[in-house]
Design a protein around this motif. Structure first.
Motif, PDB file in Angstrom:
ATOM      1  N   LEU A  57       0.845  -1.186   0.000  1.00 21.75           N
ATOM      2  CA  LEU A  57       0.000   0.000   0.000  1.00 21.75           C
ATOM      3  C   LEU A  57       0.882   1.239   0.000  1.00 21.75           C
ATOM      4  O   LEU A  57       2.077   1.154   0.272  1.00 21.75           O
ATOM      5  CB  LEU A  57      -0.896  -0.013   1.244  1.00 21.75           C
ATOM      6  CG  LEU A  57      -1.846  -1.204   1.379  1.00 21.75           C
ATOM      7  CD1 LEU A  57      -2.517  -1.192   2.743  1.00 21.75           C
ATOM      8  CD2 LEU A  57      -2.875  -1.201   0.267  1.00 21.75           C
ATOM      9  N   TYR A 105       2.678   4.681   1.231  1.00 19.13           N
ATOM     10  CA  TYR A 105       3.349   5.091   2.462  1.00 19.13           C
ATOM     11  C   TYR A 105       4.126   3.943   3.114  1.00 19.13           C
ATOM     12  O   TYR A 105       4.291   3.896   4.331  1.00 19.13           O
ATOM     13  CB  TYR A 105       2.361   5.732   3.454  1.00 19.13           C
ATOM     14  CG  TYR A 105       1.578   6.849   2.832  1.00 19.13           C
ATOM     15  CD1 TYR A 105       2.204   8.056   2.519  1.00 19.13           C
ATOM     16  CD2 TYR A 105       0.248   6.691   2.500  1.00 19.13           C
ATOM     17  CE1 TYR A 105       1.500   9.085   1.915  1.00 19.13           C
ATOM     18  CE2 TYR A 105      -0.462   7.717   1.888  1.00 19.13           C
ATOM     19  CZ  TYR A 105       0.170   8.907   1.596  1.00 19.13           C
ATOM     20  OH  TYR A 105      -0.514   9.918   0.986  1.00 19.13           O
ATOM     21  N   VAL A 115      -4.128   3.451   5.345  1.00 18.37           N
ATOM     22  CA  VAL A 115      -3.605   4.424   4.386  1.00 18.37           C
ATOM     23  C   VAL A 115      -4.008   5.836   4.810  1.00 18.37           C
ATOM     24  O   VAL A 115      -3.192   6.762   4.748  1.00 18.37           O
ATOM     25  CB  VAL A 115      -4.068   4.103   2.952  1.00 18.37           C
ATOM     26  CG1 VAL A 115      -3.772   5.249   2.007  1.00 18.37           C
ATOM     27  CG2 VAL A 115      -3.420   2.813   2.458  1.00 18.37           C
ATOM     28  N   GLU A 156      -1.386   8.716   5.713  1.00 15.58           N
ATOM     29  CA  GLU A 156      -1.409   9.974   4.969  1.00 15.58           C
ATOM     30  C   GLU A 156      -1.473  11.163   5.925  1.00 15.58           C
ATOM     31  O   GLU A 156      -0.766  12.161   5.739  1.00 15.58           O
ATOM     32  CB  GLU A 156      -2.589  10.001   4.008  1.00 15.58           C
ATOM     33  CG  GLU A 156      -2.625  11.230   3.143  1.00 15.58           C
ATOM     34  CD  GLU A 156      -3.728  11.164   2.104  1.00 15.58           C
ATOM     35  OE1 GLU A 156      -3.443  11.487   0.948  1.00 15.58           O
ATOM     36  OE2 GLU A 156      -4.860  10.798   2.463  1.00 15.58           O
TER      37      GLU A 156
END
Length: 76
Positions: free
Chosen positions: A5, A7, A60, A64
């Motif tokens: 995913l 990051y 995620v 973020e």
């Protein structure tokens, strides 16, 4: 399976048929991966797959926010 995913989030996933158990060799690998600090999931139903997808989306979003917060402190 390896789920990558944004990051830098990586998650190992073992997919099984409904009700199917992981083999002894798989359990050893899962334990080793977890001992090394990895996130490992065994998914054997559509419900678990849906929850896994929701968890991925949540992770995620959290990552973020952390990146944006870190960038905000660097800009100031």
């Amino acid at each position: 399976r390896l789920v990558l995913l944004p990051y830098g989030i990586s998650i190992f996933v073992e997919l099984k048929r409904p009700g199917e158990e992981t083999r002894s060799s798989q359990n050893k690998q899962i334990e080793l991966l977890r001992d090394l600090g990895n996130d490992v999931h065994v998914i054997d139903t559509f419900e678990k797959a849906d929850k896994f997808i929701d968890m991925c989306k949540h992770r995620v979003v959290i990552a973020e926010k952390e990146v944006l917060k870190h960038n905000d402190t660097r800009i100031k």
